[in-house]
Design a protein around this motif. Structure first.
Motif, PDB file in Angstrom:
ATOM      1  N   UNK A 298       0.808  -1.213   0.131  1.00  0.00           N
ATOM      2  CA  UNK A 298      -0.048   0.040   0.142  1.00  0.00           C
ATOM      3  C   UNK A 298       0.941   1.478  -0.028  1.00  0.00           C
ATOM      4  N   UNK A 299       0.634   2.191  -0.838  1.00  0.00           N
ATOM      5  CA  UNK A 299       1.057   3.560  -0.893  1.00  0.00           C
ATOM      6  C   UNK A 299       0.111   4.659  -0.126  1.00  0.00           C
ATOM      7  N   UNK A 300       0.522   5.037   0.649  1.00  0.00           N
ATOM      8  CA  UNK A 300      -0.401   6.065   1.387  1.00  0.00           C
ATOM      9  C   UNK A 300       0.221   7.549   1.023  1.00  0.00           C
ATOM     10  N   UNK A 301      -1.412   8.247   0.741  1.00  0.00           N
ATOM     11  CA  UNK A 301      -1.043   9.812   0.419  1.00  0.00           C
ATOM     12  C   UNK A 301      -1.883  10.488   1.084  1.00  0.00           C
ATOM     13  N   UNK A 302      -1.094  11.331   2.333  1.00  0.00           N
ATOM     14  CA  UNK A 302      -2.010  11.966   3.227  1.00  0.00           C
ATOM     15  C   UNK A 302      -1.073  12.806   3.941  1.00  0.00           C
ATOM     16  N   UNK A 303      -1.403  14.043   4.209  1.00  0.00           N
ATOM     17  CA  UNK A 303      -0.605  15.292   4.980  1.00  0.00           C
ATOM     18  C   UNK A 303      -0.808  15.215   6.606  1.00  0.00           C
ATOM     19  N   UNK A 304      -1.786  14.263   7.069  1.00  0.00           N
ATOM     20  CA  UNK A 304      -2.196  14.097   8.543  1.00  0.00           C
ATOM     21  C   UNK A 304      -1.383  13.001   9.175  1.00  0.00           C
ATOM     22  N   UNK A 305      -0.077  13.479  10.068  1.00  0.00           N
ATOM     23  CA  UNK A 305       0.540  12.612  10.802  1.00  0.00           C
ATOM     24  C   UNK A 305      -0.093  11.438  11.622  1.00  0.00           C
ATOM     25  N   UNK A 306      -1.253  11.935  12.330  1.00  0.00           N
ATOM     26  CA  UNK A 306      -1.705  11.213  13.372  1.00  0.00           C
ATOM     27  C   UNK A 306      -2.483  10.070  12.487  1.00  0.00           C
TER      28      UNK A 306
ATOM     29  N   UNK B 113       0.434  16.123  -2.556  1.00  0.00           N
ATOM     30  CA  UNK B 113      -0.521  15.645  -3.858  1.00  0.00           C
ATOM     31  C   UNK B 113       0.526  15.463  -4.981  1.00  0.00           C
ATOM     32  N   UNK B 114       1.449  16.324  -5.538  1.00  0.00           N
ATOM     33  CA  UNK B 114       2.441  16.379  -6.599  1.00  0.00           C
ATOM     34  C   UNK B 114       3.264  15.055  -6.298  1.00  0.00           C
ATOM     35  N   UNK B 115       3.608  14.920  -5.348  1.00  0.00           N
ATOM     36  CA  UNK B 115       4.736  13.848  -5.105  1.00  0.00           C
ATOM     37  C   UNK B 115       3.856  12.491  -4.791  1.00  0.00           C
ATOM     38  N   UNK B 116       2.728  12.446  -4.423  1.00  0.00           N
ATOM     39  CA  UNK B 116       1.943  11.322  -4.421  1.00  0.00           C
ATOM     40  C   UNK B 116       1.548  10.809  -5.734  1.00  0.00           C
ATOM     41  N   UNK B 117       1.139  11.902  -6.702  1.00  0.00           N
ATOM     42  CA  UNK B 117       1.024  11.574  -8.083  1.00  0.00           C
ATOM     43  C   UNK B 117       2.391  10.871  -8.910  1.00  0.00           C
ATOM     44  N   UNK B 118       3.265  11.462  -8.461  1.00  0.00           N
ATOM     45  CA  UNK B 118       4.702  11.056  -8.853  1.00  0.00           C
ATOM     46  C   UNK B 118       5.029   9.526  -8.291  1.00  0.00           C
ATOM     47  N   UNK B 119       4.502   9.474  -7.267  1.00  0.00           N
ATOM     48  CA  UNK B 119       4.781   7.796  -6.624  1.00  0.00           C
ATOM     49  C   UNK B 119       3.962   7.019  -7.324  1.00  0.00           C
TER      50      UNK B 119
ATOM     51  N   UNK C 245      -5.410  19.357   1.421  1.00  0.00           N
ATOM     52  CA  UNK C 245      -5.512  20.910   0.559  1.00  0.00           C
ATOM     53  C   UNK C 245      -5.223  20.699  -0.930  1.00  0.00           C
ATOM     54  N   UNK C 246      -6.166  21.094  -1.763  1.00  0.00           N
ATOM     55  CA  UNK C 246      -5.818  21.274  -2.943  1.00  0.00           C
ATOM     56  C   UNK C 246      -6.667  19.976  -3.932  1.00  0.00           C
ATOM     57  N   UNK C 247      -6.947  19.062  -3.019  1.00  0.00           N
ATOM     58  CA  UNK C 247      -7.462  17.837  -3.468  1.00  0.00           C
ATOM     59  C   UNK C 247      -8.942  18.124  -4.371  1.00  0.00           C
ATOM     60  N   UNK C 248      -8.960  17.861  -5.888  1.00  0.00           N
ATOM     61  CA  UNK C 248     -10.412  18.037  -6.275  1.00  0.00           C
ATOM     62  C   UNK C 248     -10.315  16.852  -7.518  1.00  0.00           C
ATOM     63  N   UNK C 249     -11.365  17.055  -8.210  1.00  0.00           N
ATOM     64  CA  UNK C 249     -11.606  15.983  -9.098  1.00  0.00           C
ATOM     65  C   UNK C 249     -10.328  16.033 -10.098  1.00  0.00           C
ATOM     66  N   UNK C 250      -9.726  17.143 -10.680  1.00  0.00           N
ATOM     67  CA  UNK C 250      -8.639  17.092 -11.407  1.00  0.00           C
ATOM     68  C   UNK C 250      -7.730  16.139 -10.747  1.00  0.00           C
ATOM     69  N   UNK C 251      -7.244  16.252  -9.395  1.00  0.00           N
ATOM     70  CA  UNK C 251      -6.404  15.656  -8.796  1.00  0.00           C
ATOM     71  C   UNK C 251      -6.594  14.164  -8.655  1.00  0.00           C
ATOM     72  N   UNK C 252      -7.939  13.747  -8.625  1.00  0.00           N
ATOM     73  CA  UNK C 252      -8.478  12.450  -8.756  1.00  0.00           C
ATOM     74  C   UNK C 252      -8.336  11.724 -10.010  1.00  0.00           C
TER      75      UNK C 252
END
Length: 234
Positions: A4-12, A38-44, A60-67
């Motif tokens: 699993x690759x996790x993409x989140x900015x919430x440490x907890x 997000x950019x790093x997540x897309x690259x990963x 932050x910044x996640x929208x349909x385009x990012x999806x």
């Protein structure tokens, strides 16, 4: 092993997610990495290795385009599991329409998180059980560019066996489970599913989910599963 690759900015949230994955036994779940932007997540996501890419929709910044960007980056190599707060039909439909294989609320119980990761990693679709009532609630008829044949016209085009396989696929059954349920081989399951998809003009897993919603299959999912349980030997 499911990676699993996790993409989140919430440490907890990330710490809790990793802890849940690490406590599982066979077949095993392992968090490959946690990307915090997000950019790093897309690259990963473009790199091979992960079976599941779990993306926090609250970033932050996640929208349909990012999806859509995530789904394009995966290019079918891995499954996208969207972790969201939104409990709306629109959010779920947008996720599956873009190409996500799963939608799970971030407040999900540990067993549901594990089940979602394993199913999405195994190529199946997953919908948070708490969202089923929302997705099956009556709604006004919509006039759009849907390509689906009216449900009542299906018997002349799709066989009963093909429809049985497709329906179980929409419910999240694996090919192995469908084969056991219908007493056929897994190869036959894939054949019946491919025929049904071709006849109905469906092109993706999200198409199957949307078709199931429109056909009203989720309205009777409890009754359906009860019937299957009664058929299985105890």
């Amino acid at each position: 092993m499911c990676i699993v690759l996790l993409v989140t900015n919430e440490p907890c949230f990330a710490a809790g997610f990793v802890s849940v994955m690490e406590r599982q036994d066979e077949p095993g779940l392992e968090v490959q990495a946690c990307v915090t932007d997000l950019p790093g997540g897309i690259e990963a996501a473009r790199l091979p290795g992960a079976d599941v890419v779990a993306v926090d929709a609250a970033m932050p910044g996640f929208d349909n385009d990012a999806l859509v960007a995530f789904c394009r980056a995966l290019n079918g190599r891995s499954g996208l599991l969207l972790l969201g707060h939104a409990k709306t039909r629109e959010a779920v439909e947008a996720a599956f329409s873009a190409g996500a294989r799963g939608y799970l609320l971030k407040s999900a119980r540990e067993p549901d998180l594990v089940d979602a990761a394993r199913r999405v990693g195994g190529g199946e679709t997953y919908l948070d059980p708490r969202l089923v009532p929302i997705m099956t609630a009556p709604q006004p008829a919509r006039l759009d560019k849907a390509i689906y044949t009216p449900f009542g016209a299906l018997p002349s085009r799709v066989s009963a066996r093909e429809m049985s396989v497709l329906r179980r696929t929409a419910y999240g059954y694996s090919a192995k489970e469908i084969a056991r349920d219908l007493d056929i081989s897994q190869k036959s399951v894939e054949t019946y599913k491919a025929r049904a998809i071709a006849k109905l003009g469906l092109a993706s897993r999200s198409d199957i989910i949307r078709y199931a919603h429109r056909a009203g299959w989720f309205n009777s999912i409890t009754e359906f599963e009860t019937q299957q349980d009664e058929r299985r030997p105890h």
